[in-house]
Scaffold this motif. Structure first.
Motif, PDB file in Angstrom:
ATOM      1  N   ASP A 162      58.751  40.705  50.509  1.00 13.39           N
ATOM      2  CA  ASP A 162      57.403  40.566  51.216  1.00 13.39           C
ATOM      3  C   ASP A 162      56.999  41.752  51.778  1.00 13.39           C
ATOM      4  O   ASP A 162      55.934  42.518  51.749  1.00 13.39           O
ATOM      5  CB  ASP A 162      57.438  39.398  52.132  1.00 13.39           C
ATOM      6  N   SER A 177      54.049  44.421  50.888  1.00 11.79           N
ATOM      7  CA  SER A 177      52.881  45.045  51.708  1.00 11.79           C
ATOM      8  C   SER A 177      52.743  46.541  51.871  1.00 11.79           C
ATOM      9  O   SER A 177      51.505  46.904  51.748  1.00 11.79           O
ATOM     10  CB  SER A 177      53.307  44.598  53.238  1.00 11.79           C
ATOM     11  N   ARG A 207      43.347  38.313  39.603  1.00  8.31           N
ATOM     12  CA  ARG A 207      43.939  37.880  41.156  1.00  8.31           C
ATOM     13  C   ARG A 207      43.795  39.176  41.912  1.00  8.31           C
ATOM     14  O   ARG A 207      43.333  39.207  42.935  1.00  8.31           O
ATOM     15  CB  ARG A 207      45.204  37.204  41.008  1.00  8.31           C
ATOM     16  N   ALA A 264      41.599  40.040  45.044  1.00  9.29           N
ATOM     17  CA  ALA A 264      42.231  40.339  46.280  1.00  9.29           C
ATOM     18  C   ALA A 264      41.480  41.798  46.882  1.00  9.29           C
ATOM     19  O   ALA A 264      41.147  41.812  48.193  1.00  9.29           O
ATOM     20  CB  ALA A 264      43.698  40.547  46.332  1.00  9.29           C
ATOM     21  N   GLU A 270      46.700  42.442  52.731  1.00  9.79           N
ATOM     22  CA  GLU A 270      47.341  41.159  52.916  1.00  9.79           C
ATOM     23  C   GLU A 270      47.299  40.405  51.523  1.00  9.79           C
ATOM     24  O   GLU A 270      48.361  39.760  51.123  1.00  9.79           O
ATOM     25  CB  GLU A 270      46.578  40.425  53.961  1.00  9.79           C
ATOM     26  N   ASP A 271      46.159  40.369  50.777  1.00  7.26           N
ATOM     27  CA  ASP A 271      46.044  39.512  49.630  1.00  7.26           C
ATOM     28  C   ASP A 271      46.567  40.050  48.364  1.00  7.26           C
ATOM     29  O   ASP A 271      47.308  39.483  47.500  1.00  7.26           O
ATOM     30  CB  ASP A 271      44.572  39.269  49.307  1.00  7.26           C
ATOM     31  N   THR A 304      50.542  39.591  48.563  1.00  9.55           N
ATOM     32  CA  THR A 304      50.708  38.472  48.244  1.00  9.55           C
ATOM     33  C   THR A 304      51.111  38.252  46.709  1.00  9.55           C
ATOM     34  O   THR A 304      52.166  37.457  46.151  1.00  9.55           O
ATOM     35  CB  THR A 304      49.637  37.252  48.423  1.00  9.55           C
ATOM     36  N   VAL A 305      50.088  38.607  45.838  1.00 11.90           N
ATOM     37  CA  VAL A 305      50.242  38.657  44.406  1.00 11.90           C
ATOM     38  C   VAL A 305      51.223  39.588  44.109  1.00 11.90           C
ATOM     39  O   VAL A 305      52.464  39.174  43.318  1.00 11.90           O
ATOM     40  CB  VAL A 305      48.981  39.382  43.737  1.00 11.90           C
ATOM     41  N   SER A 350      54.101  40.423  45.754  1.00 12.95           N
ATOM     42  CA  SER A 350      55.172  39.626  46.131  1.00 12.95           C
ATOM     43  C   SER A 350      55.772  38.645  45.022  1.00 12.95           C
ATOM     44  O   SER A 350      57.022  38.758  44.964  1.00 12.95           O
ATOM     45  CB  SER A 350      55.233  38.908  47.544  1.00 12.95           C
ATOM     46  N   VAL A 351      55.124  38.028  44.432  1.00 15.47           N
ATOM     47  CA  VAL A 351      55.353  37.079  43.798  1.00 15.47           C
ATOM     48  C   VAL A 351      55.841  37.971  42.399  1.00 15.47           C
ATOM     49  O   VAL A 351      56.702  37.365  41.627  1.00 15.47           O
ATOM     50  CB  VAL A 351      54.022  36.197  43.199  1.00 15.47           C
TER      51      VAL A 351
END
Length: 258
Positions: free
Chosen positions: A161, A165, A232, A236, A244-245, A248-249, A251-252
């Motif tokens: 994560d 970021s 996505r 974002a 932040e958004d 999130t993508v 990180s996956v």
């Protein structure tokens, strides 16, 4: 200070020369999109015969520069590894205490990787200037120090994560470093998103786990992952919390990429 100033001048000069080279190349008589030509309503537009002659001259100049560039590369010493790898991890680009070496490595690595990726895809649009990467590096250090601190301290699953970021912050800063036009012929996404995001994501992969994959294969793998989540990522970026958004993508994706 003098050394830093001198390198900044050199980088900007190289960018201006690249702009000239791009203009010459786009003015070739055999350019895929046709030679760059003045608007028909321009009263100073040259006659068709003169324009044709100029485009032929541009082709000769471009061919000469290409030969000179090829010869110079064969004479220069090899600076990077034999595998052609440029990318390092974000830990190398943003070491504790900062310093010019991290900025230089970041600027040279990401610019070289992006240039290679654009060349691989036959992208003939004007490239991002090398100086943009220096500005992005400064932006991350000045405005995202907390994210850098978190990345250095993170361990285990939290590190994915934290790296995501930083990668998201770098992508957002790159997109903000120069104006982008919407792709009117495509899906309305940023036209450079497919170029920038894979390179940034590949740097994130290297940060988490140095890979045995060659750089071209690494970036291509990241590009396939980006394409799968392109909508996505674009959504974002357009939202109120883009870093932040996007993180999130990312990180996956980083959790499943080699």
């Amino acid at each position: 200070m003098l050394r830093s100033f001198s390198e900044e001048v050199v980088v900007n000069l190289k960018d201006r020369l690249r702009d000239v080279r791009h203009f010459v190349r786009s003015s070739r008589h055999d350019h895929p999109g046709g030679p760059r030509r003045p608007a028909a309503a321009d009263p100073f537009a040259p006659p068709v015969e003169i324009e044709r002659l100029l485009s032929r001259a541009a082709s000769v100049v471009d061919d000469t520069l290409t030969v000179a560039e090829t010869v110079s590369r064969s004479l220069l010493p090899v600076v990077r590894g034999d595998d052609g790898r440029h990318l390092h991890g974000f830990d190398s680009y943003f070491p504790t205490g900062g310093g010019i070496d991290g900025e230089r490595l970041f600027r040279r690595d990401l610019y070289a990787a992006l240039k290679a990726w654009q060349r691989h895809g036959g992208d003939d649009r004007e490239p991002v200037h090398e100086a943009n990467f220096a500005q992005v590096h400064l932006t991350i250090r000045r405005h995202h120090a907390a994210l850098l601190t978190a990345m250095r301290a993170a361990e285990g699953e939290d590190r994915i994560d934290a790296v995501a970021s930083i990668a998201a912050a770098v992508l957002v800063a790159l997109l903000a470093s120069r104006p982008f036009m919407a792709d009117s012929e495509g899906d309305g996404l940023h036209p450079d998103l497919r170029s920038l995001a894979p390179v940034v994501l590949a740097a994130g992969i290297v940060t988490l786990s140095p890979s045995d994959m060659g750089e071209a294969e690494l970036v291509e793998t990241a590009a396939m992952a980006v394409d799968a989540r392109l909508d996505r990522i674009a959504t974002a970026l357009a939202g109120p919390r883009p870093i932040e958004d996007v993180a999130t993508v990312f990180s996956v994706l980083l959790a499943h990429l080699p």
